[in-house]
Design a protein around this motif. Sequence first.
Motif, PDB file in Angstrom:
ATOM      1  N   TYR A  60       0.867  -1.107  -0.046  1.00  0.00           N
ATOM      2  CA  TYR A  60      -0.146   0.027  -0.043  1.00  0.00           C
ATOM      3  C   TYR A  60       0.743   1.208   0.005  1.00  0.00           C
ATOM      4  O   TYR A  60       0.672   2.283  -0.787  1.00  0.00           O
ATOM      5  N   PHE A  61       1.968   1.194   0.802  1.00  0.00           N
ATOM      6  CA  PHE A  61       2.779   2.515   1.096  1.00  0.00           C
ATOM      7  C   PHE A  61       3.772   2.464  -0.329  1.00  0.00           C
ATOM      8  O   PHE A  61       3.890   3.667  -0.746  1.00  0.00           O
ATOM      9  N   ARG A  62       3.965   1.531  -1.044  1.00  0.00           N
ATOM     10  CA  ARG A  62       4.706   1.515  -2.219  1.00  0.00           C
ATOM     11  C   ARG A  62       3.566   2.179  -3.440  1.00  0.00           C
ATOM     12  O   ARG A  62       4.230   3.173  -3.841  1.00  0.00           O
ATOM     13  N   MET A  63       2.496   2.023  -3.371  1.00  0.00           N
ATOM     14  CA  MET A  63       1.487   2.412  -4.372  1.00  0.00           C
ATOM     15  C   MET A  63       1.366   3.987  -4.014  1.00  0.00           C
ATOM     16  O   MET A  63       1.464   4.951  -5.021  1.00  0.00           O
ATOM     17  N   LEU A 301     -14.618  -2.889  -5.434  1.00  0.00           N
ATOM     18  CA  LEU A 301     -13.763  -3.006  -7.028  1.00  0.00           C
ATOM     19  C   LEU A 301     -12.435  -2.349  -6.842  1.00  0.00           C
ATOM     20  O   LEU A 301     -11.345  -2.753  -7.149  1.00  0.00           O
ATOM     21  N   GLU A 302     -12.467  -1.309  -6.094  1.00  0.00           N
ATOM     22  CA  GLU A 302     -11.049  -0.547  -6.099  1.00  0.00           C
ATOM     23  C   GLU A 302     -10.086  -1.206  -5.350  1.00  0.00           C
ATOM     24  O   GLU A 302      -8.946  -1.641  -5.567  1.00  0.00           O
ATOM     25  N   TRP A 303     -10.604  -1.880  -4.254  1.00  0.00           N
ATOM     26  CA  TRP A 303      -9.696  -2.801  -3.220  1.00  0.00           C
ATOM     27  C   TRP A 303      -9.376  -4.080  -4.070  1.00  0.00           C
ATOM     28  O   TRP A 303      -8.145  -4.307  -3.849  1.00  0.00           O
ATOM     29  N   ARG A 304     -10.101  -4.926  -4.915  1.00  0.00           N
ATOM     30  CA  ARG A 304      -9.749  -5.832  -5.688  1.00  0.00           C
ATOM     31  C   ARG A 304      -8.636  -5.517  -6.672  1.00  0.00           C
ATOM     32  O   ARG A 304      -7.799  -6.170  -6.944  1.00  0.00           O
ATOM     33  N   ALA A 305      -8.871  -4.139  -7.407  1.00  0.00           N
ATOM     34  CA  ALA A 305      -8.071  -3.680  -8.466  1.00  0.00           C
ATOM     35  C   ALA A 305      -6.515  -3.423  -7.612  1.00  0.00           C
ATOM     36  O   ALA A 305      -5.333  -3.935  -8.310  1.00  0.00           O
ATOM     37  N   PHE A 306      -6.746  -3.020  -6.438  1.00  0.00           N
ATOM     38  CA  PHE A 306      -5.302  -2.828  -5.627  1.00  0.00           C
ATOM     39  C   PHE A 306      -4.626  -4.240  -5.443  1.00  0.00           C
ATOM     40  O   PHE A 306      -3.477  -4.233  -5.699  1.00  0.00           O
ATOM     41  N   MET A 307      -5.468  -5.343  -5.200  1.00  0.00           N
ATOM     42  CA  MET A 307      -4.862  -6.440  -4.836  1.00  0.00           C
ATOM     43  C   MET A 307      -4.052  -7.087  -6.312  1.00  0.00           C
ATOM     44  O   MET A 307      -3.178  -7.508  -6.239  1.00  0.00           O
ATOM     45  N   GLY A 308      -4.872  -6.752  -7.268  1.00  0.00           N
ATOM     46  CA  GLY A 308      -4.254  -7.246  -8.527  1.00  0.00           C
ATOM     47  C   GLY A 308      -3.277  -6.396  -9.281  1.00  0.00           C
ATOM     48  O   GLY A 308      -2.528  -7.187  -9.718  1.00  0.00           O
ATOM     49  N   ARG A 309      -2.868  -5.253  -8.660  1.00  0.00           N
ATOM     50  CA  ARG A 309      -1.869  -4.521  -9.465  1.00  0.00           C
ATOM     51  C   ARG A 309      -0.856  -4.489  -8.376  1.00  0.00           C
ATOM     52  O   ARG A 309       0.349  -4.350  -8.777  1.00  0.00           O
ATOM     53  N   HIS A 310      -1.093  -4.221  -6.998  1.00  0.00           N
ATOM     54  CA  HIS A 310      -0.050  -4.093  -6.080  1.00  0.00           C
ATOM     55  C   HIS A 310       0.420  -5.102  -5.186  1.00  0.00           C
ATOM     56  O   HIS A 310       1.465  -5.112  -4.512  1.00  0.00           O
ATOM     57  N   TYR A 311      -0.560  -6.032  -5.213  1.00  0.00           N
ATOM     58  CA  TYR A 311      -0.192  -7.393  -4.039  1.00  0.00           C
ATOM     59  C   TYR A 311      -0.755  -8.776  -4.631  1.00  0.00           C
ATOM     60  O   TYR A 311      -1.721  -9.342  -4.224  1.00  0.00           O
ATOM     61  N   ARG A 312      -0.233  -8.848  -5.660  1.00  0.00           N
ATOM     62  CA  ARG A 312      -0.649 -10.242  -6.668  1.00  0.00           C
ATOM     63  C   ARG A 312      -0.652 -11.492  -5.720  1.00  0.00           C
ATOM     64  O   ARG A 312      -1.329 -12.654  -5.928  1.00  0.00           O
ATOM     65  N   ALA A 319      -9.431 -12.318   4.894  1.00  0.00           N
ATOM     66  CA  ALA A 319      -9.960 -10.970   5.276  1.00  0.00           C
ATOM     67  C   ALA A 319      -8.725 -10.227   5.945  1.00  0.00           C
ATOM     68  O   ALA A 319      -9.175  -8.981   6.065  1.00  0.00           O
ATOM     69  N   SER A 320      -7.854 -10.824   6.519  1.00  0.00           N
ATOM     70  CA  SER A 320      -6.683 -10.264   6.815  1.00  0.00           C
ATOM     71  C   SER A 320      -6.369  -9.107   6.111  1.00  0.00           C
ATOM     72  O   SER A 320      -5.416  -8.028   6.349  1.00  0.00           O
ATOM     73  N   ASN A 321      -6.223  -9.434   4.641  1.00  0.00           N
ATOM     74  CA  ASN A 321      -5.735  -8.385   3.625  1.00  0.00           C
ATOM     75  C   ASN A 321      -6.742  -7.051   3.538  1.00  0.00           C
ATOM     76  O   ASN A 321      -6.196  -5.770   3.336  1.00  0.00           O
ATOM     77  N   LEU A 322      -7.880  -7.434   3.986  1.00  0.00           N
ATOM     78  CA  LEU A 322      -8.904  -6.344   3.679  1.00  0.00           C
ATOM     79  C   LEU A 322      -8.606  -5.425   5.116  1.00  0.00           C
ATOM     80  O   LEU A 322      -8.711  -4.215   5.152  1.00  0.00           O
TER      81      LEU A 322
END
Length: 402
Positions: A60-63, A301-312, A319-322
């Motif tokens: 998250y902080f890298r993003m 959707l924004e959170w899932r996009a974050f996961m797909g782009r920045h924490y694949r 739920a720990s990731n959310l």
Amino acid sequence: MKRRTLLLGATALGGSTAWAQGAKKYGPGATDAEIKLGQTMAYSGPASAYGTIGKLHMAYFRMLNEQGGINGRRINLISLDDGYSPPKTVEQVRRLVEQDEVLALFQTLGTAGNSAIHKYVNAKKVPHLLVASGASKWADPKNFPWTLGFNLSYRAEGQIYARYLLKNKPAAKIAVLYQNDDFGKDMLNGLKEGLGAPGAKMIVAEASYEVTDPTIDSQVLSLQGSGADTFINISTPKFAAQAIRKAWDSGWKPLHIVNNVGTSVGAVLTPAGLDKSVGLLTLQYYRDPNDPQWKDDPHMLEWRAFMGRHYREGDPRDASNLYAYLTAQTMVHILKACGNELTRENLMRQATSIKALKLPLMLPGLMLNSSPSDYVLVKQAQLSRFNGKLWEGFGDVLSTVG
């Protein structure tokens, strides 16, 4: 000429005052270019399932840094492994404070580890923010003004389970499994407080485990042998999964309540067996990433996009990731509120002055609030039941205080 000189002097003085009001002010770990935060996390050891929290924070902080950071300052999160071992936590936190000179500690994980550093960081006057533990001791501004928790209070969670049982199953015979540390004891005490003196007799058996135990099979079998028809499972992910699986495999079918920190579909229920998890009860305060009702929600959707782009490598079912995403957003809110006064003192002022902060991935209507006399951020939650695929909330949103 004299009048003009006086006017120029007044203008210069006014300009100087304006500059002083907007002047930058820094404490350790903060500069024009960087904000340095420290963290200990269980990347190894018996609670390593929580390691994904620290990994998401880093992502998250890298993003954020790629987008320009906070007011032009990049976030430098130094995240160290403590193996969920309090002596190691002390060693790593001393390094972060005395060698790395971080501005603050962020989301240090675990009740036992945070207990081991509690007095030290307060004596050093280092902000100890958004502690990743729900122990009630983190809300003690009089004695520990530099420590602020994030999680739902374990004590309050235990009280709510008690209220639910008194109303819906007043003749319950309760068996309790708990982790033998401040985490487990805090929730067990909350349960007993909620049941009251007469209701406490409903507890027919208790069993504890150590975080170093390989399994908790013998404890579950002992609790089953008590004749209990209600099982309260106060465990971290590894042991929560073991308890769910063992109870089912042994033919014990009680009303099974699992504490909030042991309910991730990806990290707990899937390893335990989704079929063996049907009917479990818990308490939630943020959205379940597996719930289809949020499938088209723009924030999900924004959170899932974050996961797909920045924490694949992260599991979007976990739920720990959310949860980690929510805590990172809260830390960014606090840092932005500091403006150009990035001192430890101002960081605490802003952290304890949060007003009606709505994080989109919390349950609807829930907000974070704090004040110099109120260090409890999460004050509401909802009971949920697992249907074999996801957690379904039911009943009203409940207050966890009062």
